[in-house]
Design a protein around this motif. Structure first.
Motif, short mmCIF file in Angstrom:
data_model
loop_
_atom_site.label_atom_id
_atom_site.label_comp_id
_atom_site.label_asym_id
_atom_site.label_seq_id
_atom_site.Cartn_x
_atom_site.Cartn_y
_atom_site.Cartn_z
N HIS A 108 84.69 -17.47 43.14
CA HIS A 108 85.29 -18.81 43.16
C HIS A 108 86.76 -18.65 43.52
O HIS A 108 87.55 -18.12 42.73
N ILE A 109 87.12 -19.08 44.71
CA ILE A 109 88.48 -18.92 45.20
C ILE A 109 89.25 -20.20 44.91
O ILE A 109 88.89 -21.28 45.40
N GLU A 110 90.28 -20.09 44.12
CA GLU A 110 91.13 -21.23 43.82
C GLU A 110 92.07 -21.49 45.00
O GLU A 110 92.81 -20.60 45.42
N THR A 111 92.00 -22.69 45.52
CA THR A 111 92.89 -23.07 46.62
C THR A 111 94.22 -23.57 46.08
O THR A 111 94.41 -23.68 44.86
N GLU A 112 95.11 -23.85 46.99
CA GLU A 112 96.37 -24.46 46.59
C GLU A 112 96.09 -25.84 46.00
O GLU A 112 95.01 -26.38 46.14
N ASP A 113 97.08 -26.38 45.34
CA ASP A 113 96.90 -27.67 44.65
C ASP A 113 96.70 -28.78 45.68
O ASP A 113 97.60 -29.56 45.97
N HIS A 131 92.09 -34.45 42.70
CA HIS A 131 92.55 -33.06 42.77
C HIS A 131 91.36 -32.18 43.18
O HIS A 131 90.37 -32.07 42.45
N ASP A 155 82.10 -26.37 48.78
CA ASP A 155 83.35 -26.95 48.29
C ASP A 155 83.09 -27.59 46.93
O ASP A 155 82.21 -28.44 46.77
N ASP A 156 83.88 -27.19 45.96
CA ASP A 156 83.70 -27.66 44.58
C ASP A 156 84.51 -28.95 44.40
O ASP A 156 85.68 -28.91 44.05
N LYS A 176 89.23 -28.96 43.84
CA LYS A 176 89.12 -27.67 43.18
C LYS A 176 88.98 -26.55 44.21
O LYS A 176 89.27 -26.73 45.39
N GLY A 177 88.48 -25.40 43.77
CA GLY A 177 88.37 -24.26 44.66
C GLY A 177 87.09 -24.27 45.48
O GLY A 177 86.33 -25.23 45.50
N HIS A 201 83.50 -22.23 46.30
CA HIS A 201 82.52 -21.31 45.74
C HIS A 201 81.80 -20.59 46.88
O HIS A 201 81.27 -21.22 47.80
#
Length: 406
Positions: free
Chosen positions: A161-166, A141, A99-100, A143-144, A146
């Motif tokens: 790197h998967i960008e998650t929802e906000d 906030h 988790d980033d 982040k995505g 990894h």
């Protein structure tokens, strides 16, 4: 140059894999015999899996975070559950999930705990949990995610790197349950807390006025009514609710978190008493919240206290000087700071001359001692009509026992 090498690394590894396949096949062809062909056929499954991994699509992976609750306060424990879904059951030998998170959210000793090593094999859904022991105050906030996986030989590796929802995590300030104590009662000074907004003292009439709907018939002044030929009622002295206005020092200081926590405790204690409260902070920007009451107002103040920073360009005495118009408000003023100066005492005494109600809460760390200079400034402030109360972190309730002693 380094970026170019990082981009070319997968290509070089693929070329090395193809070279090894050709090399083992050539060795088996030219050498012959059981051993050479056994070596080629033993290496072939690994090579074919690595080649399949090259073309394995990772774009349709989805990741979702789950929290146990929506609201958190500073110092609480956060448990995060990550759910990863794959579109197919293509076997994966290993997977590293990390988790980033921002550096503000993590303590240096916890950074390695947000990573896990799993063997997914044919599983399409993978769950991963971790815990943050002590949450810092603020708006974070997230982040995505990894993800890294590869083949058993270590020749082919893929990272995504998967960008998650906000995902936004709002951590409200910590607070202590304090019993807010009322001060001495005064008329027309807002010093008495009451759940009613306005109370009338019917034993003290100060004049007459025209009748208004809602007035009691016992308030009618019959003599004035007969003289003016209009219904006139008695005007009574009003005993107003205890309004409190807080001014929080946002100058850079190591005790700023204690200041925010005490301010939050004050807000909660005052509102629970049935009184109203306002707030002024002068951090990166000036924020003024008028005197109000109710749960909605508390939520609004806590939301602001969760995000406020200690980045005020001026000291609290300069803020008092620029906000001199507030000394005409009918409220008791409370200053929350960690730095008591002669200039602050002088400015606070000017407010005290106008309002008669000024208290400075001086925040200290739990084991921090009080200096002789601060004791002298406290005596000077008391002589000028300004109450100074020393408050130690973790002992907020004692601040009002000291107020009660005067």
């Amino acid at each position: 140059m380094r970026q170019f090498m990082n981009r070319m690394r997968p290509v070089w590894k693929l070329l090395v894999l193809l070279f090894l396949v050709v090399l083992t096949f050539s060795y088996a062809m030219f050498q012959g015999g059981f051993v050479s062909w056994f070596l080629f056929y033993s290496f072939l499954p690994f090579a074919l899996y690595s080649l399949a991994l090259v073309f394995y699509g990772v774009r349709h992976m989805t990741v979702k975070r789950e929290f146990l609750k929506e609201e958190y306060h500073a110092g609480e424990k956060l448990k995060v559950k990550i759910k990863l879904k794959r579109p197919s059951s293509f076997p994966l030998f290993y997977m590293i999930i990390e988790d980033d998170l921002s550096n503000e959210l993590l303590a240096p000793t916890q950074k390695g705990q947000m990573k896990t090593f799993v063997y997914p094999h044919f599983r399409k859904e993978i769950d991963f949990e971790y815990v943050i022991e002590s949450l810092p105050r603020g708006e974070h906030h997230l982040k995505g995610i990894h993800i890294k996986f590869g083949d058993p030989l270590g020749l082919i590796e893929k990272q995504i790197h998967i960008e998650t929802e906000d995902d936004k995590l709002l951590v409200y300030p910590a607070y202590e349950e304090i019993i807010y104590r009322l001060m001495d009662n005064h008329y027309e000074q807002g010093m008495t807390a009451s759940k009613e907004r306005v109370q009338r003292d019917t034993s003290m009439a100060i004049g007459i006025r025209e009748y208004q709907p809602g007035d009691r018939y016992s308030w009618i002044n019959w003599k004035a009514t007969a003289k003016r030929n209009d219904i006139m009622t008695k005007e009574f002295e009003q005993r107003k609710s205890h309004d409190v206005f807080l001014m929080m020092d946002c100058a850079p200081d190591i005790r700023f978190e204690a200041i925010v926590s005490f301010t939050a405790s004050l807000v909660r204690g005052i509102l629970r008493k049935g009184a109203q409260v306002g707030l002024l902070t002068y951090g990166e920007e000036r924020r003024l919240f008028p005197i109000q009451g109710g749960e909605g107002h508390q939520q609004q103040l806590f939301y602001h206290l969760a995000k406020v920073k200690d980045r005020s360009p001026v000291a609290l005495d300069a803020v008092l000087d620029s906000e001199s118009f507030m000394m005409w408000q009918n409220a008791s003023f409370m200053l929350i700071t960690s730095q008591l100066t002669k200039e602050l005492v002088e400015k606070a005494s000017q407010f005290s001359m106008r309002t008669g109600m000024m208290t400075i809460y001086l925040l200290k760390e739990e084991q921090e001692t009080i200096g002789s200079k601060e004791i002298a400034l406290k005596s000077e402030a008391n002589s000028r009509g300004v109450r100074v109360v020393f408050v130690h972190n973790g002992q907020f309730s004692q601040a009002f026992s000291e107020v009660g002693r005067g």
